[in-house]
Enzyme design. Structure first.
Site, mmCIF file in Angstrom:
data_model
loop_
_atom_site.group_PDB
_atom_site.id
_atom_site.type_symbol
_atom_site.label_atom_id
_atom_site.label_comp_id
_atom_site.label_asym_id
_atom_site.label_seq_id
_atom_site.Cartn_x
_atom_site.Cartn_y
_atom_site.Cartn_z
ATOM 1 N N SER A 94 0.814 -1.204 0.000
ATOM 2 C CA SER A 94 0.000 0.000 0.000
ATOM 3 C C SER A 94 0.858 1.270 0.000
ATOM 4 C CB SER A 94 -0.975 -0.032 1.187
ATOM 5 O OG SER A 94 -1.923 0.992 1.109
ATOM 6 N N ASP A 233 -2.452 6.416 -3.565
ATOM 7 C CA ASP A 233 -1.370 5.724 -2.877
ATOM 8 C C ASP A 233 -0.837 4.627 -3.797
ATOM 9 O OD1 ASP A 233 -3.465 3.907 -2.673
ATOM 10 O OD2 ASP A 233 -2.925 3.254 -0.657
ATOM 11 N N ASP A 235 -0.995 1.406 -4.173
ATOM 12 C CA ASP A 235 -1.821 0.362 -4.792
ATOM 13 C C ASP A 235 -3.179 0.873 -5.246
ATOM 14 O OD1 ASP A 235 -2.844 0.601 -2.156
ATOM 15 O OD2 ASP A 235 -3.536 -1.473 -2.161
ATOM 16 N N ASP A 237 -5.883 2.179 -3.699
ATOM 17 C CA ASP A 237 -7.179 2.004 -3.026
ATOM 18 C C ASP A 237 -7.564 3.210 -2.172
ATOM 19 O OD1 ASP A 237 -5.436 1.648 -0.909
ATOM 20 O OD2 ASP A 237 -6.312 -0.254 -0.227
#
Length: 447
Positions: A94, A233, A235, A237
């Site tokens: 993340s 961010d 990734d 999400d």
């Protein structure tokens, strides 16, 4: 041994999170969830291909076929899992720095694992031996084409060319949104400027993206005219926005804007929204003004998603920018939230800065992380007297939250107050009380 935290497993790549552990975790996921297939994606970290290969090796050793998306945002993996009723697994840490990596798991249908499923996967994982299953290895499909279905779906929510004339700056954090987000925003007609979209494997989240939106803010200020800036961010999400003046707009304000807009249009199911205990007091006052109920959950998007399901709600999220639009997705999606925000600004014909100023007044918030000498499990109970004294000092225009990290020996002290000076004073006093009893010191950069 690593454990599942609030959003999967994370550790230093190839050191704490070794290929052996990842392969075993792949086997455990396949054994416990017993899916028809597993879709796998990853972000842009240098360790991603190696860890992905180990994960796929473990999954296929259990006889479960894999559909590999390659580099793909976490919400895209969840989308494919939902569409095909597969389990989804993402190799990502993340917003963490490039040296870390991790594994996120979605149940069949693209939803987060239940607590029972997560416990069972972890139990099976920790009980693994080096003996591989006797089942033949299953097929690995190169399924990068499935990513296009995610792109097409997100475009369809707003509509092709619907945002013509809108100027947008995207900070892709050198992560998984680097190619996807610009393609989607261009497809809906926006004029797009992109920054931090050249992943090297070691520059993901590096002084950019949702965790460091100051660069995006500067870029918007320097531009002649920008309607919205969006920082993702690593990734993809979550997001943080920047308004037309270059001012950062955090998750609390974005959720408040979405909630009131949906309510005004009769689309906010049960006229309620789910947020975590970290959400600013100003948000609650704004929702009260608009007669919108607020469901409060512990920190973590898994808890938000559980509340949405249990309360039959369509909107929830966190101050950090995890926002779930449940009518369109099974999990938090920074791109989806960004599209809906841009469409809202375009439709209302008002600058985001005006919307953000009008929707709520944020209370000054101070967060101090105390790194203790050992794990603390119930600091709110342990320091109940000190917390009560602090709340008395703050009165009705302030609040205190003291909680433990679920993954490391940290006690997080959060104070909101009518002034930043008072918030800092009370937070420092509570942190000192924690250190006196539990040892340790204040983590650098937490003030």
């Amino acid at each position: 041994m690593l454990h599942f935290g609030t959003d999967g497993v994370r550790g230093v790549a190839l050191d704490e999170l070794t290929t052996e552990l990842v392969s075993d975790l792949g086997r455990a996921i396949a054994r416990v969830l017993q899916p028809a297939a597993i879709v796998v994606g990853r972000d842009t970290r240098q360790s991603g291909p190696t860890i992905e290969a180990a994960l796929i090796q473990g999954i296929t050793a259990e006889g479960v076929p894999v559909h590999a998306l390659g580099v793909a945002p976490t919400p895209a993996v969840a989308f494919v899992a939902e569409r095909h009723d597969w389990v989804g697994v993402v190799v990502t840490a993340s917003h963490n720095p490039w040296q870390d990596n991790g594994i996120k798991v979605f149940a069949a249908g693209g939803t987060k694992l239940t607590d029972a499923q997560q416990i069972e996967v972890e139990r099976e994982w920790h009980a693994m031996t080096s003996v591989q299953s006797a089942a033949p290895k299953a097929t690995v499909h190169d399924s990068q084409d499935l990513l296009q279905a995610y792109i097409d779906h997100r475009v369809s929510i707003v509509g092709a060319d619907r945002l013509q004339g809108m100027a947008v700056v995207l900070d892709c954090a050198n992560g998984a949104m680097s190619s996807v987000a610009p393609a989607v925003f261009r497809a809906v007609g926006a004029d797009v400027v992109v920054m931090n979209d050249s992943p090297s494997g070691t520059n993901i989240n590096a002084e950019c993206g949702a965790a460091s939106p100051s660069g995006l803010s500067s870029a918007v200020r320097a531009a002649l005219q920008v309607d919205v800036g969006i920082a993702f961010d690593g990734d993809g999400d979550r997001l943080i926005a920047v308004d037309d003046r270059g001012t950062i707009v955090d998750g609390d304000r974005l959720i408040a804007l979405a909630a009131t807009d949906l309510a005004d249009r009769g689309l906010l199911r049960n006229r309620a929204v789910a947020v975590t205990v970290m959400t600013n007091m100003g948000f609650h006052k704004a929702m009260d003004t608009h007669e919108i109920d607020v469901v409060i959950t512990p920190v973590g998007d898994r808890n938000i998603l559980l509340a949405l399901e249990e309360q039959d709600l369509v909107l929830g999220g966190e101050q950090s920018g995890h926002i779930v639009h449940r009518a369109h997705a099974t999990t938090g999606d920074g791109l989806l939230a960004a599209l809906l925000l841009a469409e809202f600004v375009h439709r209302t014909k008002r600058p985001l800065s005006q919307h953000a100023d009008d929707i709520m007044v944020s209370y000054p918030q101070v967060l101090i992380n105390v790194k203790t000498t050992e794990q603390v499990f119930a600091p709110a109970d342990q320091f109940a007297h000190e917390i009560a004294d602090a709340q008395h000092v703050l009165g009705k225009d302030g609040r205190v939250l003291v909680r433990a990290s679920g993954t490391e020996p940290l006690v997080r002290v959060m104070v909101e107050a009518s002034s930043i000076d008072l918030a800092q004073q009370v937070a420092a006093e509570l942190a000192a009380a924690v250190i006196r009893v539990c040892g340790g010191d204040i983590q650098v950069g937490s003030l």
